[in-house]
Motif scaffolding. Structure first.
Motif, PDB file in Angstrom:
ATOM      1  N   LEU A  16       0.786  -1.167  -0.161  1.00 16.59           N
ATOM      2  CA  LEU A  16      -0.046  -0.061  -0.130  1.00 16.59           C
ATOM      3  C   LEU A  16       1.045   1.266  -0.171  1.00 16.59           C
ATOM      4  CD1 LEU A  16      -2.525   1.309   0.130  1.00 16.59           C
ATOM      5  CD2 LEU A  16      -2.506   1.369   2.679  1.00 16.59           C
ATOM      6  N   ASN A  17       1.940   1.276   0.862  1.00 21.17           N
ATOM      7  CA  ASN A  17       2.701   2.507   0.787  1.00 21.17           C
ATOM      8  C   ASN A  17       3.615   2.615  -0.447  1.00 21.17           C
ATOM      9  OD1 ASN A  17       2.629   3.379   3.470  1.00 21.17           O
ATOM     10  ND2 ASN A  17       3.814   1.874   4.269  1.00 21.17           N
ATOM     11  N   ARG A  18       3.543   1.496  -1.242  1.00 25.15           N
ATOM     12  CA  ARG A  18       4.275   1.481  -2.503  1.00 25.15           C
ATOM     13  C   ARG A  18       3.363   2.341  -3.571  1.00 25.15           C
ATOM     14  NH1 ARG A  18       8.600  -3.678  -2.905  1.00 25.15           N
ATOM     15  NH2 ARG A  18      10.245  -2.456  -1.652  1.00 25.15           N
ATOM     16  N   LEU A  19       2.117   1.757  -3.400  1.00 25.14           N
ATOM     17  CA  LEU A  19       1.067   2.295  -4.303  1.00 25.14           C
ATOM     18  C   LEU A  19       0.838   3.761  -3.994  1.00 25.14           C
ATOM     19  CD1 LEU A  19      -1.394   1.706  -6.247  1.00 25.14           C
ATOM     20  CD2 LEU A  19      -2.912   1.325  -4.098  1.00 25.14           C
ATOM     21  N   CYS A  20       0.889   4.229  -2.678  1.00 26.17           N
ATOM     22  CA  CYS A  20       1.014   5.648  -2.432  1.00 26.17           C
ATOM     23  C   CYS A  20       2.103   6.297  -3.145  1.00 26.17           C
ATOM     24  CB  CYS A  20       0.987   5.952  -0.999  1.00 26.17           C
ATOM     25  SG  CYS A  20      -0.475   5.544   0.019  1.00 26.17           S
ATOM     26  N   ALA A  21       3.314   5.658  -2.965  1.00 25.13           N
ATOM     27  CA  ALA A  21       4.507   6.359  -3.702  1.00 25.13           C
ATOM     28  C   ALA A  21       4.324   6.456  -5.144  1.00 25.13           C
ATOM     29  CB  ALA A  21       5.729   5.513  -3.402  1.00 25.13           C
ATOM     30  N   LEU A  22       3.722   5.316  -5.748  1.00 22.83           N
ATOM     31  CA  LEU A  22       3.563   5.241  -7.268  1.00 22.83           C
ATOM     32  C   LEU A  22       2.665   6.638  -7.814  1.00 22.83           C
ATOM     33  CD1 LEU A  22       4.219   4.028  -9.890  1.00 22.83           C
ATOM     34  CD2 LEU A  22       2.421   2.556  -9.328  1.00 22.83           C
ATOM     35  N   ILE A  23       1.433   6.729  -6.975  1.00 21.75           N
ATOM     36  CA  ILE A  23       0.712   7.988  -7.141  1.00 21.75           C
ATOM     37  C   ILE A  23       1.115   9.286  -6.951  1.00 21.75           C
ATOM     38  CG2 ILE A  23      -1.710   8.949  -6.457  1.00 21.75           C
ATOM     39  CD1 ILE A  23      -2.602   6.246  -5.450  1.00 21.75           C
ATOM     40  N   PHE A  24       1.905   9.396  -6.172  1.00 23.31           N
ATOM     41  CA  PHE A  24       2.739  10.634  -5.873  1.00 23.31           C
ATOM     42  C   PHE A  24       3.456  10.926  -7.053  1.00 23.31           C
ATOM     43  CE2 PHE A  24       2.060  10.829  -1.201  1.00 23.31           C
ATOM     44  CZ  PHE A  24       1.784  12.086  -1.228  1.00 23.31           C
ATOM     45  N   ILE A  25       4.221   9.869  -7.735  1.00 25.86           N
ATOM     46  CA  ILE A  25       4.957   9.899  -8.830  1.00 25.86           C
ATOM     47  C   ILE A  25       4.296   9.956 -10.187  1.00 25.86           C
ATOM     48  CG2 ILE A  25       6.694   8.468 -10.397  1.00 25.86           C
ATOM     49  CD1 ILE A  25       7.816   7.205  -7.614  1.00 25.86           C
ATOM     50  N   LEU A  26       3.158   9.583 -10.085  1.00 26.18           N
ATOM     51  CA  LEU A  26       2.319   9.525 -11.267  1.00 26.18           C
ATOM     52  C   LEU A  26       1.427  11.310 -11.243  1.00 26.18           C
ATOM     53  CD1 LEU A  26       0.260   6.336 -11.675  1.00 26.18           C
ATOM     54  CD2 LEU A  26       2.297   7.113 -13.061  1.00 26.18           C
ATOM     55  N   ILE A  27       1.267  11.683 -10.170  1.00 25.83           N
ATOM     56  CA  ILE A  27       0.923  13.067 -10.071  1.00 25.83           C
ATOM     57  C   ILE A  27       1.885  14.103 -10.681  1.00 25.83           C
ATOM     58  CG2 ILE A  27       0.348  15.000  -8.537  1.00 25.83           C
ATOM     59  CD1 ILE A  27      -1.206  12.835  -6.877  1.00 25.83           C
ATOM     60  N   ALA A  28       3.062  13.530 -10.285  1.00 29.68           N
ATOM     61  CA  ALA A  28       4.320  14.433 -10.804  1.00 29.68           C
ATOM     62  C   ALA A  28       4.483  14.552 -12.212  1.00 29.68           C
ATOM     63  CB  ALA A  28       5.706  14.153  -9.909  1.00 29.68           C
ATOM     64  N   ALA A  29       4.422  12.973 -12.723  1.00 29.72           N
ATOM     65  CA  ALA A  29       4.638  13.026 -14.116  1.00 29.72           C
ATOM     66  C   ALA A  29       3.308  13.655 -14.840  1.00 29.72           C
ATOM     67  CB  ALA A  29       4.540  11.308 -14.431  1.00 29.72           C
ATOM     68  N   GLY A  30       2.324  13.797 -14.359  1.00 30.92           N
ATOM     69  CA  GLY A  30       0.985  14.485 -14.894  1.00 30.92           C
ATOM     70  C   GLY A  30       1.386  15.894 -15.078  1.00 30.92           C
ATOM     71  N   LEU A  31       1.939  16.500 -14.206  1.00 25.37           N
ATOM     72  CA  LEU A  31       2.389  17.892 -13.805  1.00 25.37           C
ATOM     73  C   LEU A  31       3.531  18.168 -14.972  1.00 25.37           C
ATOM     74  CD1 LEU A  31       2.697  18.836 -10.234  1.00 25.37           C
ATOM     75  CD2 LEU A  31       1.076  19.437 -11.820  1.00 25.37           C
ATOM     76  N   LEU A  32       4.330  17.347 -15.236  1.00 21.59           N
ATOM     77  CA  LEU A  32       5.296  17.448 -16.297  1.00 21.59           C
ATOM     78  C   LEU A  32       4.890  17.431 -17.548  1.00 21.59           C
ATOM     79  CD1 LEU A  32       8.184  15.874 -14.410  1.00 21.59           C
ATOM     80  CD2 LEU A  32       8.103  18.176 -14.740  1.00 21.59           C
ATOM     81  N   TRP A  33       3.970  16.271 -17.604  1.00 19.02           N
ATOM     82  CA  TRP A  33       3.352  16.205 -18.847  1.00 19.02           C
ATOM     83  C   TRP A  33       2.580  17.283 -19.590  1.00 19.02           C
ATOM     84  CZ3 TRP A  33       4.120  13.450 -23.239  1.00 19.02           C
ATOM     85  CH2 TRP A  33       2.854  13.286 -24.297  1.00 19.02           C
ATOM     86  N   ASP A  34       1.747  17.935 -18.574  1.00 15.69           N
ATOM     87  CA  ASP A  34       1.184  19.118 -19.009  1.00 15.69           C
ATOM     88  C   ASP A  34       1.898  20.054 -19.542  1.00 15.69           C
ATOM     89  OD1 ASP A  34      -1.355  18.007 -18.272  1.00 15.69           O
ATOM     90  OD2 ASP A  34      -1.567  18.721 -16.187  1.00 15.69           O
ATOM     91  N   MET A  35       3.033  20.321 -18.802  1.00 13.54           N
ATOM     92  CA  MET A  35       3.925  21.336 -19.252  1.00 13.54           C
ATOM     93  C   MET A  35       4.594  21.000 -20.622  1.00 13.54           C
ATOM     94  SD  MET A  35       7.575  22.470 -17.689  1.00 13.54           S
ATOM     95  CE  MET A  35       8.398  21.368 -18.665  1.00 13.54           C
ATOM     96  N   ILE A  36       4.979  19.778 -21.039  1.00 10.41           N
ATOM     97  CA  ILE A  36       5.476  19.452 -22.076  1.00 10.41           C
ATOM     98  C   ILE A  36       4.306  19.731 -23.147  1.00 10.41           C
ATOM     99  CG2 ILE A  36       6.300  17.348 -23.462  1.00 10.41           C
ATOM    100  CD1 ILE A  36       7.415  16.283 -21.051  1.00 10.41           C
ATOM    101  N   LYS A  37       3.098  19.471 -23.034  1.00  9.95           N
ATOM    102  CA  LYS A  37       2.095  19.368 -23.999  1.00  9.95           C
ATOM    103  C   LYS A  37       1.851  21.135 -24.266  1.00  9.95           C
ATOM    104  CE  LYS A  37      -1.324  17.397 -22.231  1.00  9.95           C
ATOM    105  NZ  LYS A  37      -2.540  16.641 -22.123  1.00  9.95           N
ATOM    106  N   MET A  38       2.003  21.998 -23.336  1.00  6.56           N
ATOM    107  CA  MET A  38       1.930  23.189 -23.622  1.00  6.56           C
ATOM    108  C   MET A  38       2.826  23.668 -24.276  1.00  6.56           C
ATOM    109  SD  MET A  38       1.244  26.399 -20.548  1.00  6.56           S
ATOM    110  CE  MET A  38      -0.281  25.535 -20.187  1.00  6.56           C
ATOM    111  N   LEU A  39       4.359  23.255 -24.056  1.00  4.92           N
ATOM    112  CA  LEU A  39       5.453  23.744 -24.701  1.00  4.92           C
ATOM    113  C   LEU A  39       5.267  23.394 -26.369  1.00  4.92           C
ATOM    114  CD1 LEU A  39       8.249  23.294 -21.880  1.00  4.92           C
ATOM    115  CD2 LEU A  39       7.202  25.353 -22.830  1.00  4.92           C
ATOM    116  N   GLY A  40       4.820  22.056 -26.353  1.00 13.54           N
ATOM    117  CA  GLY A  40       4.768  21.620 -27.583  1.00 13.54           C
ATOM    118  C   GLY A  40       3.698  22.145 -28.616  1.00 13.54           C
TER     119      GLY A  40
END
Length: 211
Positions: free
Chosen positions: A187-211
């Motif tokens: 469960l802790n690893r699932l929580c960790a993965l969700i945090f990382i996915l949220i971070a990836a989502g923020l970065l992906w939004d930025m990449i799409k905006m720059l693109g």
């Protein structure tokens, strides 16, 4: 602001606040690993962070996003990197066993719990956009704005705190069951993965905006 407008605001905010995000996930995970009382320090930090974001959003975030979009994107990148770092740390600590009190072996100090809450709250730039986009929709521009801002902010914080307490209590209630076998670790690893996915989502939004 009419009573009808305020009721519409609180009905919307009630369900928006309940949506799982980085703040609610942190409340759940810390309630699970550190217990309800200790997590109250983190909840206080989350509230302070939200208050800071609210002040920022009501002062210059509209100007920043329009006049200095690059600076705004840099802020989002920093937020994403912090959430990713937090996710990695949680993943690395996930294998630690819980003690007899239902807590991780190494329990942060109240100051550390508070600082983590503030940092996670501040690392959510979407909250800034939420404040900037949602609040103005419920304001009456012909009436004094400050009393309306205060009413909306207090209403929001009541529901946000309520749901944080619910998430924290849920984590604590599950601690005994999760302390069996490797359930807690996964469960802790699932929580960790969700945090990382949220971070990836923020970065992906930025990449799409720059693109």
């Amino acid at each position: 602001m009419t009573l009808q407008t305020w009721l519409l605001f609180i009905s919307s905010t009630f369900f928006i606040s309940a949506t799982p995000g980085s703040n609610m996930l942190l409340a759940f995970q810390f309630g699970l690993n550190y217990g309800f009382k200790k997590t109250l320090y983190t909840l206080a930090g989350l509230s302070v962070g939200l208050l800071i974001l609210l002040i920022i959003s009501l002062t210059f975030i509209g100007w920043l996003s329009q006049s200095a979009p690059f600076a705004f994107e840099i802020m989002k990148v920093c937020a994403a990197l912090y959430l990713a770092y937090l996710g990695v740390q949680i993943w690395r600590n996930a294998a630690q066993k819980m003690g007899s009190g239902g807590n991780w072996d190494i329990v942060p100090t109240p100051a550390q719990l508070f600082r983590t809450g503030v940092a996670v709250s501040l690392s959510n730039p979407k909250a800034i956009l939420f404040f900037a986009a949602l609040f103005p929709k419920f304001l009456n521009p012909t009436a004094p704005l400050m009393p309306q801002y205060i009413i909306l902010a207090l209403s929001f914080f009541v529901f946000e705190t309520l749901w944080q307490l619910i998430y924290t209590g849920s984590g604590k209630a599950l601690s005994a069951w999760l302390n069996q076998g490797k359930r807690l670790m996964w469960l802790n690893r699932l929580c960790a993965l969700i945090f990382i996915l949220i971070a990836a989502g923020l970065l992906w939004d930025m990449i799409k905006m720059l693109g």
